[in-house]
Design an enzyme around this catalytic site. Structure first.
Site, short mmCIF file in Angstrom:
data_model
loop_
_atom_site.label_atom_id
_atom_site.label_comp_id
_atom_site.label_asym_id
_atom_site.label_seq_id
_atom_site.Cartn_x
_atom_site.Cartn_y
_atom_site.Cartn_z
CG ASP A 55 -1.44 1.29 1.40
OD1 ASP A 55 -2.60 1.99 0.58
OD2 ASP A 55 -1.01 2.28 1.94
CE1 TYR A 60 0.38 7.25 3.67
CE2 TYR A 60 1.32 6.15 2.21
CZ TYR A 60 -0.02 6.48 3.14
OH TYR A 60 -0.75 5.74 3.58
CE LYS A 85 -3.75 5.10 1.54
NZ LYS A 85 -1.67 4.52 1.38
N GLY A 235 -1.21 0.91 11.15
CA GLY A 235 -0.65 1.24 12.35
C GLY A 235 -0.86 0.22 13.64
CG PHE A 237 3.25 -2.34 16.06
CD1 PHE A 237 2.17 -2.92 16.57
CD2 PHE A 237 3.82 -2.01 14.99
CE1 PHE A 237 3.44 -4.29 16.38
CE2 PHE A 237 4.33 -3.18 14.41
CZ PHE A 237 4.03 -4.54 14.69
CG ASN A 238 -2.16 1.84 18.56
OD1 ASN A 238 -2.98 0.63 19.35
ND2 ASN A 238 -3.56 2.56 18.50
CB SER A 239 2.01 6.17 16.36
OG SER A 239 1.64 6.76 17.19
N GLY A 240 3.90 3.70 17.98
CA GLY A 240 4.49 3.42 18.78
C GLY A 240 4.68 2.89 20.04
CB ILE A 241 2.54 3.55 22.33
CG1 ILE A 241 2.33 3.06 23.90
CG2 ILE A 241 1.72 2.40 22.25
CD1 ILE A 241 3.69 4.33 25.01
CG LEU A 242 0.45 -1.63 20.94
CD1 LEU A 242 -0.38 -1.68 20.73
CD2 LEU A 242 0.98 -1.92 22.45
#
Length: 338
Positions: A55, A60, A85, A235, A237-242
């Site tokens: 994708d 981007y 897109k 996403g 990993f929720n932009s890194g927290i996970l």
């Protein structure tokens, strides 16, 4: 070496994709630079590993991602389902006056939002030229909604989609030029509006159905299932927290989110499962989800993701999370619901 991945069908179309895909925003240099050779090598590595969904989007790197992805896909177009897109047109601008946003070393363009019939058609044709291919399989309407534009500014843009943009997408799909249509957004609420507008094959929803957050479960996921639409989860990993980071939704994570992540991680440790492995595999426990779409920045990062993907997660981990109230009630998990 290619792995064997489960494949799932996109909506009611003839398209099938592996349950793990490659998102190509990070490869275009969001927040930090990614060398072009490294980006191309990551796309090639994903295809070599057996991933069959790639994708990208005009946004981007302001065209950079489509160029880099196209460099690989032009010689391997048979290897994957490719999506891009619509909703942004790129206009040339001097780098000195360019709004680069979060992109490092983007191409010299500014973006102009346009969800009209002509805007969708122009965006599609421009993407084919940047990619250097004659066809893409999926077109998503990108970042329409209040989260991106604000409630008032979104109204005329939504009117463009409703009065012409959706018709353009339907014409492209119904004539066989593309295989599927959908929306790619970070908020589930606008997807409910979209389903009132017409029929869609697939929705790319980032960050709203993850191990940390299941706000999209109802009414969106249940409605998508009833309508025969699929969901690609971006996403994961929720932009890194996970994955050990400190950001949630591209900002510093608030204390309540940090505490929730620690609680989830404690359960994962009980079963000797790395938190990122559970985060990566969780969305696919919902039957409407056809793909999880992480965004590695290098072949090495992709290998790490593949290692997490290969970890066998016991059913008891999911049931333990549910028992501790760490999943929204009604969340599908193996053997039942939370």
């Amino acid at each position: 070496m290619a792995r064997t991945f489960e494949k799932r069908r996109i909506g009611q179309t003839d398209l099938e994709i592996t349950t793990l895909g490659l998102g190509c925003a990070s490869l275009a240099g969001i927040f930090s630079a990614v060398p072009a050779d490294q980006a191309r090598a990551t796309v090639s590595h994903a295809l070599d590993a057996g991933l069959t969904y790639v994708d990208t989007a005009p946004q981007y790197g302001l065209g950079r991602s489509e160029h880099l992805v196209g460099d690989v896909m032009r010689t391997r177009r048979h290897a994957a389902v490719l999506s891009t897109k619509v909703g942004r047109l790129l206009r040339p601008v001097s780098p000195a006056s360019q709004d680069k946003g979060a992109w490092v070393d983007p191409l010299p363009f500014d973006q102009v939002y346009d969800y009209s019939y002509d805007g969708v058609m122009r965006s599609f044709e421009d993407s084919l030229q940047r990619l250097g291919v004659h066809r893409v399989d999926i077109l998503y309407v990108h970042d329409i909604g209040a989260a991106t534009h604000g409630a008032e500014a979104n109204k005329p843009l939504w009117a463009q989609l409703a009065s012409g943009g959706y018709r353009a997408l339907r014409e492209l799909r119904d004539s066989g030029v593309i295989g599927a249509i959908g929306l790619g957004v970070n908020e589930w609420q606008v997807l409910m509006d979209a389903m009132a507008l017409g029929d869609w094959d697939v929705f790319l929803l980032a960050g709203r159905y993850t191990l940390l957050e299941q706000t999209a479960l109802a009414p969106f996921m249940t409605t998508a299932a009833a309508r025969g639409s699929s969901v690609v989860v971006g996403g994961p990993f929720n932009s890194g927290i996970l994955v050990g980071g400190t950001t949630f939704n591209y900002a510093k994570a608030p204390e309540d989110i940090v505490a929730r992540v620690k609680a989830i991680e404690a359960v994962c440790r009980q079963f000797d499962v790395p938190l990122p492995a559970a985060a990566l595999q969780f969305p696919l426990t919902h039957p409407v989800v056809c793909n999880v779409l992480p965004g590695p920045r290098s072949p090495a990062e992709l290998d790490g993701i593949l290692d997490w993907w290969d970890i066998d997660i016991p059913v008891e981990l999911w049931t333990s999370l549910a028992a501790r109230g760490l999943l929204v009630p009604g969340t599908p998990i193996p053997g039942g619901t939370a």
